[in-house]
Design a protein around this motif. Sequence first.
Motif, mmCIF file in Angstrom:
data_model
loop_
_atom_site.group_PDB
_atom_site.id
_atom_site.type_symbol
_atom_site.label_atom_id
_atom_site.label_comp_id
_atom_site.label_asym_id
_atom_site.label_seq_id
_atom_site.Cartn_x
_atom_site.Cartn_y
_atom_site.Cartn_z
ATOM 1 N N ALA A 8 0.828 -1.222 0.000
ATOM 2 C CA ALA A 8 0.000 0.000 0.000
ATOM 3 C C ALA A 8 0.857 1.265 0.000
ATOM 4 C CB ALA A 8 -0.924 -0.007 1.212
ATOM 5 N N SER A 9 2.114 1.163 0.386
ATOM 6 C CA SER A 9 2.930 2.382 0.397
ATOM 7 C C SER A 9 3.557 2.666 -0.982
ATOM 8 C CB SER A 9 3.999 2.316 1.500
ATOM 9 O OG SER A 9 4.916 1.305 1.202
ATOM 10 N N LEU A 10 3.456 1.706 -1.913
ATOM 11 C CA LEU A 10 3.999 1.946 -3.260
ATOM 12 C C LEU A 10 3.125 2.936 -4.027
ATOM 13 C CD1 LEU A 10 4.987 -1.662 -4.419
ATOM 14 C CD2 LEU A 10 6.535 0.187 -3.748
ATOM 15 N N ASP A 11 3.787 3.770 -4.797
ATOM 16 C CA ASP A 11 3.081 4.777 -5.597
ATOM 17 C C ASP A 11 2.639 4.127 -6.915
ATOM 18 O OD1 ASP A 11 2.120 7.014 -6.790
ATOM 19 O OD2 ASP A 11 4.045 8.074 -6.903
ATOM 20 N N GLY A 12 1.590 3.360 -6.858
ATOM 21 C CA GLY A 12 1.136 2.622 -8.043
ATOM 22 C C GLY A 12 1.967 1.376 -8.260
ATOM 23 N N GLY A 13 3.176 1.537 -8.757
ATOM 24 C CA GLY A 13 4.051 0.386 -8.950
ATOM 25 C C GLY A 13 5.366 0.586 -8.230
ATOM 26 N N GLY A 14 6.233 -0.416 -8.362
ATOM 27 C CA GLY A 14 7.546 -0.306 -7.723
ATOM 28 C C GLY A 14 8.050 -1.660 -7.291
ATOM 29 N N TRP A 15 9.024 -1.634 -6.401
ATOM 30 C CA TRP A 15 9.695 -2.877 -5.974
ATOM 31 C C TRP A 15 9.586 -3.082 -4.475
ATOM 32 C CZ3 TRP A 15 12.154 -6.350 -9.156
ATOM 33 C CH2 TRP A 15 12.365 -5.936 -10.482
ATOM 34 N N ILE A 16 9.441 -4.352 -4.102
ATOM 35 C CA ILE A 16 9.533 -4.711 -2.678
ATOM 36 C C ILE A 16 10.629 -5.772 -2.524
ATOM 37 C CG2 ILE A 16 8.361 -5.746 -0.696
ATOM 38 C CD1 ILE A 16 5.797 -4.463 -1.602
ATOM 39 N N HIS A 17 11.528 -5.571 -1.570
ATOM 40 C CA HIS A 17 12.545 -6.568 -1.243
ATOM 41 C C HIS A 17 12.135 -7.204 0.075
ATOM 42 C CE1 HIS A 17 14.817 -4.952 -4.560
ATOM 43 N NE2 HIS A 17 14.614 -3.742 -4.061
ATOM 44 N N LEU A 18 11.631 -8.417 -0.051
ATOM 45 C CA LEU A 18 11.028 -9.112 1.090
ATOM 46 C C LEU A 18 12.009 -10.169 1.606
ATOM 47 C CD1 LEU A 18 8.397 -9.894 2.735
ATOM 48 C CD2 LEU A 18 7.840 -11.412 0.818
ATOM 49 N N TYR A 19 12.423 -10.023 2.866
ATOM 50 C CA TYR A 19 13.350 -10.979 3.491
ATOM 51 C C TYR A 19 12.538 -11.973 4.300
ATOM 52 C CZ TYR A 19 16.891 -7.775 1.947
ATOM 53 O OH TYR A 19 17.693 -7.018 1.138
ATOM 54 N N LEU A 20 12.829 -13.258 4.129
ATOM 55 C CA LEU A 20 12.077 -14.299 4.841
ATOM 56 C C LEU A 20 13.024 -15.376 5.357
ATOM 57 C CD1 LEU A 20 9.125 -14.915 2.323
ATOM 58 C CD2 LEU A 20 9.008 -13.630 4.468
ATOM 59 N N HIS A 21 12.653 -15.971 6.479
ATOM 60 C CA HIS A 21 13.323 -17.197 6.910
ATOM 61 C C HIS A 21 12.483 -18.362 6.429
ATOM 62 C CE1 HIS A 21 15.775 -15.286 10.420
ATOM 63 N NE2 HIS A 21 16.300 -15.076 9.231
ATOM 64 N N VAL A 22 13.105 -19.264 5.716
ATOM 65 C CA VAL A 22 12.352 -20.385 5.148
ATOM 66 C C VAL A 22 13.018 -21.687 5.576
ATOM 67 C CG1 VAL A 22 11.490 -21.415 3.027
ATOM 68 C CG2 VAL A 22 11.715 -18.941 3.179
ATOM 69 N N LYS A 23 12.188 -22.583 6.102
ATOM 70 C CA LYS A 23 12.723 -23.893 6.537
ATOM 71 C C LYS A 23 12.870 -24.807 5.336
ATOM 72 C CE LYS A 23 12.063 -24.805 11.365
ATOM 73 N NZ LYS A 23 13.381 -24.271 11.648
ATOM 74 N N ARG A 24 14.058 -25.403 5.242
ATOM 75 C CA ARG A 24 14.306 -26.367 4.173
ATOM 76 C C ARG A 24 13.770 -27.706 4.628
ATOM 77 N NH1 ARG A 24 20.377 -25.623 2.260
ATOM 78 N NH2 ARG A 24 20.701 -25.614 4.483
ATOM 79 N N SER A 25 12.950 -28.338 3.797
ATOM 80 C CA SER A 25 12.641 -29.709 4.184
ATOM 81 C C SER A 25 12.729 -30.582 2.943
ATOM 82 C CB SER A 25 11.281 -29.817 4.878
ATOM 83 O OG SER A 25 10.262 -29.609 3.961
ATOM 84 N N ARG A 26 13.180 -31.796 3.174
ATOM 85 C CA ARG A 26 13.526 -32.657 2.050
ATOM 86 C C ARG A 26 12.338 -32.880 1.114
ATOM 87 N NH1 ARG A 26 16.734 -37.995 3.186
ATOM 88 N NH2 ARG A 26 16.712 -37.138 5.259
ATOM 89 N N GLY A 27 12.589 -32.792 -0.170
ATOM 90 C CA GLY A 27 11.538 -33.085 -1.141
ATOM 91 C C GLY A 27 10.639 -31.896 -1.433
ATOM 92 N N GLU A 28 10.823 -30.776 -0.717
ATOM 93 C CA GLU A 28 9.947 -29.624 -0.968
ATOM 94 C C GLU A 28 10.717 -28.551 -1.732
ATOM 95 O OE1 GLU A 28 6.727 -29.465 2.675
ATOM 96 O OE2 GLU A 28 8.377 -28.033 2.620
ATOM 97 N N ASP A 29 10.035 -27.932 -2.703
ATOM 98 C CA ASP A 29 10.651 -26.828 -3.426
ATOM 99 C C ASP A 29 10.254 -25.537 -2.705
ATOM 100 O OD1 ASP A 29 11.278 -24.756 -5.102
ATOM 101 O OD2 ASP A 29 10.728 -25.827 -6.940
ATOM 102 N N ILE A 30 11.146 -25.072 -1.829
ATOM 103 C CA ILE A 30 10.778 -23.941 -0.975
ATOM 104 C C ILE A 30 10.550 -22.659 -1.781
ATOM 105 C CG2 ILE A 30 11.702 -24.738 1.235
ATOM 106 C CD1 ILE A 30 14.242 -23.137 0.634
ATOM 107 N N ILE A 31 11.210 -22.544 -2.923
ATOM 108 C CA ILE A 31 11.024 -21.340 -3.744
ATOM 109 C C ILE A 31 9.621 -21.363 -4.359
ATOM 110 C CG2 ILE A 31 11.885 -20.047 -5.747
ATOM 111 C CD1 ILE A 31 13.792 -20.120 -3.262
ATOM 112 N N TYR A 32 9.260 -22.513 -4.912
ATOM 113 C CA TYR A 32 7.924 -22.655 -5.504
ATOM 114 C C TYR A 32 6.852 -22.378 -4.441
ATOM 115 C CZ TYR A 32 3.833 -24.779 -7.617
ATOM 116 O OH TYR A 32 2.568 -24.980 -8.094
#
Length: 276
Positions: free
Chosen positions: A214-238
């Motif tokens: 909501a703070s973007l002026d129409g369009g723009g970029w967001i750099h979102l930092y996340l902690h993601v747990k790796r687990s076997r067999g899962e595509d964490i990016i997907y």
Amino acid sequence: MVKRLKELLSPIIGVDAAASVIASYDVIGDIAIIKVPEQAFEYRQAVGSAIMNDNKSIKSVWAQVSPVQGEYRIRELANIAGEDRSVTVHRESGCTFNLDVREVYFSPRLSHERERIASLVGEGERVFNMFAGVGAFSIVIAKRVNNVKVYSAEINEAAYRYMLMNIEQNKLKSTVIPILDDARNVAARLRHGVDRVLMPLPERAMEYYEDAIASLDGGGWIHLYLHVKRSRGEDIIYLTKDRLKPYGGSVESYRIVREVGPSTLQLVFDIKFNSI
Ligand SMILES: C[S@@+](CC[C@H](N)C(=O)[O-])C[C@H]1O[C@@H](n2cnc3c(N)ncnc32)[C@H](O)[C@@H]1O
């Protein structure tokens, strides 16, 4: 340093544990911070002395005795060698950061990420750093890019005070705007007013994602930092991209910023929103 610490610690805690202690060692200004495992804690002074002997620029060594925790993302530290002093001046990318390692969050391991973000910012952009700390991302951006405004929100009063000092020392008074307030309130005031948002609070960034959009002026970029747990067999990016889909925007790139635990990664997603 590495060799001497390895020789000192390996017989006590084993070769693997010794290697992980060494890998956990950070230098902030003239202060070293190291995670000493429980089994080796009685040898902490020897560990501290080994660091100081090998790196003469280190004047004080602290052991990290709690994880990074709480709203302010700080960690408990115990002085194990050298001066009992937690205030220092850290230099990075031609910028100067004053800070107290006991009172604020700061990681020298993010220096590459700060440079990367600064390289993406265009001249004249309005940037919103939702979780600014002592101003590290904001100051690196403002030093590198002409004519920017970097709105920098922070709720920890100590970090805010260091941010004021750092803005002054880096001569960025008209470009980095320090704000002592919750990022959500600041987002409401900046509504539709910025081109880019940084969200360097991986544990809780998702809670603020809609505020960032909501703070973007129409369009723009967001750099979102996340902690993601790796687990076997899962595509964490997907899976993460799928989680972000309902909010709109498109993930243009992502990268692993660093490993933060045995199975947890810190990732950053660069998300583009097109103006309507
Ligand atoms: C992980 S640190 C990152 C600090 C800085 N960006 C850096 O890289 O050095 C997150 C910071 O966000 C601050 N913070 C936490 N919740 C906040 C909120 N709701 N609004 C503004 N700042 C917040 C914390 O006090 C902390 O300084």
